[in-house]
Design a protein around this motif. Sequence first.
Motif, short mmCIF file in Angstrom:
data_model
loop_
_atom_site.label_atom_id
_atom_site.label_comp_id
_atom_site.label_asym_id
_atom_site.label_seq_id
_atom_site.Cartn_x
_atom_site.Cartn_y
_atom_site.Cartn_z
N GLU A 157 0.72 -1.13 -0.05
CA GLU A 157 0.15 0.08 -0.21
C GLU A 157 0.90 1.20 0.20
O GLU A 157 0.35 2.33 0.12
N GLY A 158 2.17 1.14 -0.09
CA GLY A 158 3.09 2.16 -0.05
C GLY A 158 3.39 2.83 -1.55
O GLY A 158 3.93 3.94 -1.68
N ILE A 159 2.90 2.19 -2.52
CA ILE A 159 3.10 2.53 -3.91
C ILE A 159 2.00 2.82 -4.65
O ILE A 159 0.93 1.76 -4.47
N ALA A 160 1.66 3.53 -5.51
CA ALA A 160 0.65 3.87 -6.34
C ALA A 160 0.77 4.28 -7.74
O ALA A 160 2.19 4.56 -8.00
N TRP A 161 0.12 3.90 -8.72
CA TRP A 161 0.29 4.08 -10.20
C TRP A 161 -1.05 4.64 -10.80
O TRP A 161 -1.93 4.16 -10.63
N ALA A 162 -0.80 5.68 -11.44
CA ALA A 162 -1.61 6.25 -12.28
C ALA A 162 -1.24 6.47 -13.91
O ALA A 162 -0.04 7.15 -13.81
N GLY A 163 -1.81 5.77 -14.61
CA GLY A 163 -1.54 5.78 -16.12
C GLY A 163 -2.03 6.89 -16.83
O GLY A 163 -3.11 7.61 -16.43
N GLY A 164 -1.82 7.02 -18.11
CA GLY A 164 -2.43 8.05 -18.89
C GLY A 164 -3.38 7.57 -20.15
O GLY A 164 -3.07 6.24 -20.46
N CYS A 165 -4.03 8.47 -20.85
CA CYS A 165 -4.75 7.67 -21.80
C CYS A 165 -3.95 7.41 -23.04
O CYS A 165 -4.70 7.03 -24.06
N THR A 166 -2.81 8.37 -23.18
CA THR A 166 -2.38 8.10 -24.41
C THR A 166 -1.11 6.77 -24.46
O THR A 166 -0.49 6.63 -25.24
N ASP A 167 -1.11 6.29 -23.44
CA ASP A 167 -0.25 5.05 -23.05
C ASP A 167 -1.00 3.82 -23.89
O ASP A 167 -2.08 3.82 -24.26
N THR A 168 -0.27 3.03 -24.65
CA THR A 168 -0.71 2.12 -25.60
C THR A 168 -0.93 1.07 -24.60
O THR A 168 -1.04 0.86 -23.52
N ASN A 169 -2.18 0.20 -25.31
CA ASN A 169 -2.75 -0.91 -24.60
C ASN A 169 -1.58 -2.19 -24.17
O ASN A 169 -1.74 -2.30 -23.11
N GLU A 170 -0.64 -2.05 -24.68
CA GLU A 170 0.45 -2.96 -24.59
C GLU A 170 1.29 -2.53 -23.28
O GLU A 170 1.57 -3.20 -22.42
N LEU A 171 1.72 -1.12 -23.32
CA LEU A 171 2.05 -0.82 -22.07
C LEU A 171 1.34 -0.71 -20.84
O LEU A 171 1.79 -1.13 -19.80
N ASN A 172 -0.08 -0.46 -21.13
CA ASN A 172 -0.69 -0.60 -19.98
C ASN A 172 -1.02 -2.05 -19.34
O ASN A 172 -1.16 -2.31 -18.13
N TYR A 173 -1.12 -3.06 -20.30
CA TYR A 173 -0.88 -4.09 -19.96
C TYR A 173 0.22 -4.69 -19.03
O TYR A 173 -0.03 -5.28 -17.99
N LEU A 174 1.46 -4.24 -19.58
CA LEU A 174 2.53 -4.55 -18.65
C LEU A 174 2.72 -3.78 -17.45
O LEU A 174 3.20 -4.45 -16.40
N VAL A 175 2.24 -2.49 -17.36
CA VAL A 175 2.03 -1.68 -16.17
C VAL A 175 1.23 -2.50 -15.26
O VAL A 175 1.57 -2.67 -13.88
#
Length: 193
Positions: A157-175
Amino acid sequence: MDISRRAFIQSTVTGGTVLSAFGFDVTPVSAQAKTLKISRTSETRSTCPYCSVSCGVIIHTLGDKAKNVVPQVVHVEGDPDHPINRGTLCPKGASLQQDILNERRLLKPQVRRPGSDRWDDMDWDRAIDEIAGWVKKTRDATFIEKDSNGRTVNRCEGIAWAGGCTDTNELNYLVVKTMRSLGVVHLENQARV
């Protein structure tokens, strides 16, 4: 004759001819003005990076097909064929060219050390190593293996991640896969696989 500034600038179409406020034909001037800024450019269709609406944009670049010429963005406009925005852009999207050509745009990682009053440039390899070190340190310090009832939860619970809309589906999948493997539960991006 009382003509407002707005009426002076606006043109009217009469019988297929574009007339100015004074009645003369401005069709040739209007047609030429529309093509001047984007003649000899290459069009690249892209997505606006500002919000998760994902409006379509057309980026016009000059010089990207010639040898020894650095491509330069000369115009950005809404994509009229895009099903989401149909050619319209909000003020942030309309100012996209200014962000691309901004001389203050960061092109390499920077770090501000504790107690320092300025940002220092650093190379990518060092930045990645430092980020990895901080992620490991934070995960080790905040990882929860079992909850108060003794159930295995394996979460961080000490790390958070917020992605962006221009990230590719592949990048979001890996994230998502990477963050889940670390036990991160505070996760938000455009691909919730």
